[in-house]
Design a protein around this motif. Sequence first.
Motif, PDB file in Angstrom:
ATOM      1  N   UNK A 214      27.820   7.627 -41.230  1.00 29.06           N
ATOM      2  CA  UNK A 214      28.352   6.656 -42.658  1.00 29.06           C
ATOM      3  C   UNK A 214      29.222   7.485 -42.926  1.00 29.06           C
ATOM      4  N   UNK A 215      28.503   9.013 -43.777  1.00 29.84           N
ATOM      5  CA  UNK A 215      29.343   9.046 -45.347  1.00 29.84           C
ATOM      6  C   UNK A 215      30.259  10.157 -43.804  1.00 29.84           C
ATOM      7  N   UNK A 216      30.806  11.016 -43.600  1.00 27.37           N
ATOM      8  CA  UNK A 216      31.709  11.498 -41.962  1.00 27.37           C
ATOM      9  C   UNK A 216      32.884   9.950 -42.576  1.00 27.37           C
TER      10      UNK A 216
ATOM     11  N   UNK B 122      36.615  -0.269 -47.864  1.00 24.65           N
ATOM     12  CA  UNK B 122      36.096  -1.345 -47.283  1.00 24.65           C
ATOM     13  C   UNK B 122      34.893  -0.415 -45.740  1.00 24.65           C
ATOM     14  N   UNK B 123      34.268  -1.415 -45.311  1.00 28.91           N
ATOM     15  CA  UNK B 123      33.752  -1.550 -44.395  1.00 28.91           C
ATOM     16  C   UNK B 123      35.051  -1.447 -43.118  1.00 28.91           C
ATOM     17  N   UNK B 124      36.261  -2.089 -42.987  1.00 31.47           N
ATOM     18  CA  UNK B 124      37.230  -2.887 -42.182  1.00 31.47           C
ATOM     19  C   UNK B 124      37.288  -1.331 -42.089  1.00 31.47           C
ATOM     20  N   UNK B 125      37.566  -0.534 -43.012  1.00 33.18           N
ATOM     21  CA  UNK B 125      38.958   0.420 -43.088  1.00 33.18           C
ATOM     22  C   UNK B 125      38.206   2.020 -42.383  1.00 33.18           C
ATOM     23  N   UNK B 126      36.939   1.692 -41.793  1.00 31.00           N
ATOM     24  CA  UNK B 126      36.258   3.005 -41.226  1.00 31.00           C
ATOM     25  C   UNK B 126      36.857   3.579 -39.577  1.00 31.00           C
ATOM     26  N   UNK B 127      37.524   4.314 -39.671  1.00 30.28           N
ATOM     27  CA  UNK B 127      38.297   5.333 -38.396  1.00 30.28           C
ATOM     28  C   UNK B 127      37.311   4.033 -37.421  1.00 30.28           C
ATOM     29  N   UNK B 128      37.419   3.924 -36.213  1.00 34.05           N
ATOM     30  CA  UNK B 128      36.696   3.331 -34.966  1.00 34.05           C
ATOM     31  C   UNK B 128      36.550   4.905 -34.376  1.00 34.05           C
ATOM     32  N   UNK B 129      35.492   4.921 -32.765  1.00 31.35           N
ATOM     33  CA  UNK B 129      35.514   6.412 -32.450  1.00 31.35           C
ATOM     34  C   UNK B 129      34.244   6.381 -32.452  1.00 31.35           C
ATOM     35  N   UNK B 130      33.378   7.487 -31.418  1.00 30.41           N
ATOM     36  CA  UNK B 130      32.194   8.209 -32.094  1.00 30.41           C
ATOM     37  C   UNK B 130      31.992   9.026 -33.166  1.00 30.41           C
ATOM     38  N   UNK B 131      31.293   9.520 -33.950  1.00 31.67           N
ATOM     39  CA  UNK B 131      31.333  10.282 -34.481  1.00 31.67           C
ATOM     40  C   UNK B 131      30.061  11.579 -34.181  1.00 31.67           C
ATOM     41  N   UNK B 132      30.474  12.130 -33.592  1.00 26.12           N
ATOM     42  CA  UNK B 132      28.916  13.394 -32.732  1.00 26.12           C
ATOM     43  C   UNK B 132      28.536  14.229 -33.653  1.00 26.12           C
ATOM     44  N   UNK B 133      26.914  14.077 -33.749  1.00 30.31           N
ATOM     45  CA  UNK B 133      26.062  14.619 -34.419  1.00 30.31           C
ATOM     46  C   UNK B 133      25.050  15.668 -33.898  1.00 30.31           C
TER      47      UNK B 133
ATOM     48  N   UNK C 125      34.280  17.903 -41.388  1.00 26.65           N
ATOM     49  CA  UNK C 125      33.381  16.683 -40.977  1.00 26.65           C
ATOM     50  C   UNK C 125      32.242  17.028 -42.097  1.00 26.65           C
ATOM     51  N   UNK C 126      30.889  17.386 -43.008  1.00 26.54           N
ATOM     52  CA  UNK C 126      30.219  17.207 -43.233  1.00 26.54           C
ATOM     53  C   UNK C 126      28.893  17.963 -42.532  1.00 26.54           C
ATOM     54  N   UNK C 127      27.818  18.276 -43.588  1.00 25.48           N
ATOM     55  CA  UNK C 127      26.327  18.773 -43.073  1.00 25.48           C
ATOM     56  C   UNK C 127      25.710  18.358 -43.930  1.00 25.48           C
ATOM     57  N   UNK C 128      24.710  17.931 -43.604  1.00 30.19           N
ATOM     58  CA  UNK C 128      23.530  17.547 -44.215  1.00 30.19           C
ATOM     59  C   UNK C 128      21.581  18.576 -44.069  1.00 30.19           C
ATOM     60  N   UNK C 129      21.546  18.517 -45.429  1.00 29.07           N
ATOM     61  CA  UNK C 129      20.115  19.712 -44.987  1.00 29.07           C
ATOM     62  C   UNK C 129      19.360  19.002 -45.787  1.00 29.07           C
ATOM     63  N   UNK C 130      17.789  18.549 -44.971  1.00 30.72           N
ATOM     64  CA  UNK C 130      16.640  18.620 -45.636  1.00 30.72           C
ATOM     65  C   UNK C 130      15.587  19.235 -45.599  1.00 30.72           C
ATOM     66  N   UNK C 131      13.560  18.713 -46.365  1.00 26.96           N
ATOM     67  CA  UNK C 131      13.396  19.826 -45.733  1.00 26.96           C
ATOM     68  C   UNK C 131      12.465  19.259 -44.260  1.00 26.96           C
TER      69      UNK C 131
ATOM     70  N   UNK D 118      22.019  18.807 -40.236  1.00 27.05           N
ATOM     71  CA  UNK D 118      22.788  17.852 -39.024  1.00 27.05           C
ATOM     72  C   UNK D 118      24.388  18.508 -39.361  1.00 27.05           C
ATOM     73  N   UNK D 119      24.686  18.754 -38.590  1.00 29.21           N
ATOM     74  CA  UNK D 119      26.430  18.081 -38.480  1.00 29.21           C
ATOM     75  C   UNK D 119      27.138  17.959 -37.887  1.00 29.21           C
ATOM     76  N   UNK D 120      28.167  16.896 -38.723  1.00 33.47           N
ATOM     77  CA  UNK D 120      28.803  15.611 -38.041  1.00 33.47           C
ATOM     78  C   UNK D 120      30.356  16.288 -38.159  1.00 33.47           C
ATOM     79  N   UNK D 121      30.599  16.340 -37.307  1.00 34.29           N
ATOM     80  CA  UNK D 121      32.152  16.548 -36.975  1.00 34.29           C
ATOM     81  C   UNK D 121      33.773  15.429 -37.703  1.00 34.29           C
ATOM     82  N   UNK D 122      34.230  15.126 -37.811  1.00 32.65           N
ATOM     83  CA  UNK D 122      35.425  14.576 -38.640  1.00 32.65           C
ATOM     84  C   UNK D 122      36.532  13.596 -37.976  1.00 32.65           C
ATOM     85  N   UNK D 123      36.336  12.770 -37.743  1.00 29.53           N
ATOM     86  CA  UNK D 123      37.508  11.941 -37.027  1.00 29.53           C
ATOM     87  C   UNK D 123      38.947  11.982 -37.185  1.00 29.53           C
ATOM     88  N   UNK D 124      39.421  11.875 -36.360  1.00 25.47           N
ATOM     89  CA  UNK D 124      41.053  12.053 -36.361  1.00 25.47           C
ATOM     90  C   UNK D 124      41.767  11.388 -37.459  1.00 25.47           C
TER      91      UNK D 124
END
Length: 315
Positions: free
Chosen positions: A282-284, A300-311, A233-239, A243-249
């Motif tokens: 959205x990034x993940x 494209x937006x139509x290519x995005x994988x379905x399902x929840x992305x837990x953060x 997945x990915x991690x976002x760090x701000x001031x 947060x950490x988001x896992x990657x869809x299968x």
Amino acid sequence: MIVTLTANPSLDRTIVLGSALRPGEVQSAASTREDAGGKGINVARVIAAAGVDAIAVLPLAIDDPFDAALRSSGVTAKRVPIHGRARANLTITDPAGVTTKLNLPGAALDSTDRAAVIKAVIAASVGARWLVLAGSLPPGAGADFYVDVVAAVRGALGDAAPLIAVDTSGPALKQVVALAAPDLIKPNDEELAELAGAELDGGGDLAGEMLRVARTLVPARTRAALVTLGPHGAVLITADGAWHAGAPRIQVASTVGAGDSSLAGYLLAEVENASPEDRLRRSVRYGAAAASLPGTQAPTPQDLPPGEVPVFRLT
């Protein structure tokens, strides 16, 4: 509007094998494709495919064959005439998604070329929300080229200057973080560790390690860091938090351009004033979508994988 700069564009040739790569042997390819590439162009293609205005600035000779692929991509581009030809990058992928990449050097930029590219970036950035400085630097540009671009844009546009996102590595990333205070950087885990001069312990808590390392830079040197972790997945760090988001299968077809699409997904959410959690989601999603497509295709937006992305919030 989002503006991207690709100082070192490339014609991305992708070869798909029917079996694993066997070095030293002759193999037949299952398929092949060509795409106008370079990290900034990849970001612009994804942004445009989502219906948001994007301009890709790049140095390009008038008679460069790369221009045919660029025009077919549908991206609005601002070309800065130079001598020399855009490089070609070769990517080889197998059915398991294992990717082998060979990157060639690009056309050299002299001092006149550098000045012309910076001038074009300033002109394109008027009224833009983001300016994305992405990819490696060609011969002659110098490791401080992105530093000069940021200083010139902010000096010319003042309070109306766009936010600055940087996606590069090595000395170019080190210089821009040390001297230019970007608003966002998008390294992967190895690039972040190299930038911070940190050793990764290789334990199971990769997201926690990224937070520890990134906090040496955020917010002192950059306002935020979006760290892509491939299948983790990915991690976002701000001031304000992390947060950490896992990657869809997904079924991986090619990882080339996945990081660029991740950055594009983040920016698309940011221009909608989405929360940090939703920007990361959205990034993940966009990174996963790109990895599921062959070659350097723009999802494209139509290519995005379905399902929840837990953060999950990191502390």
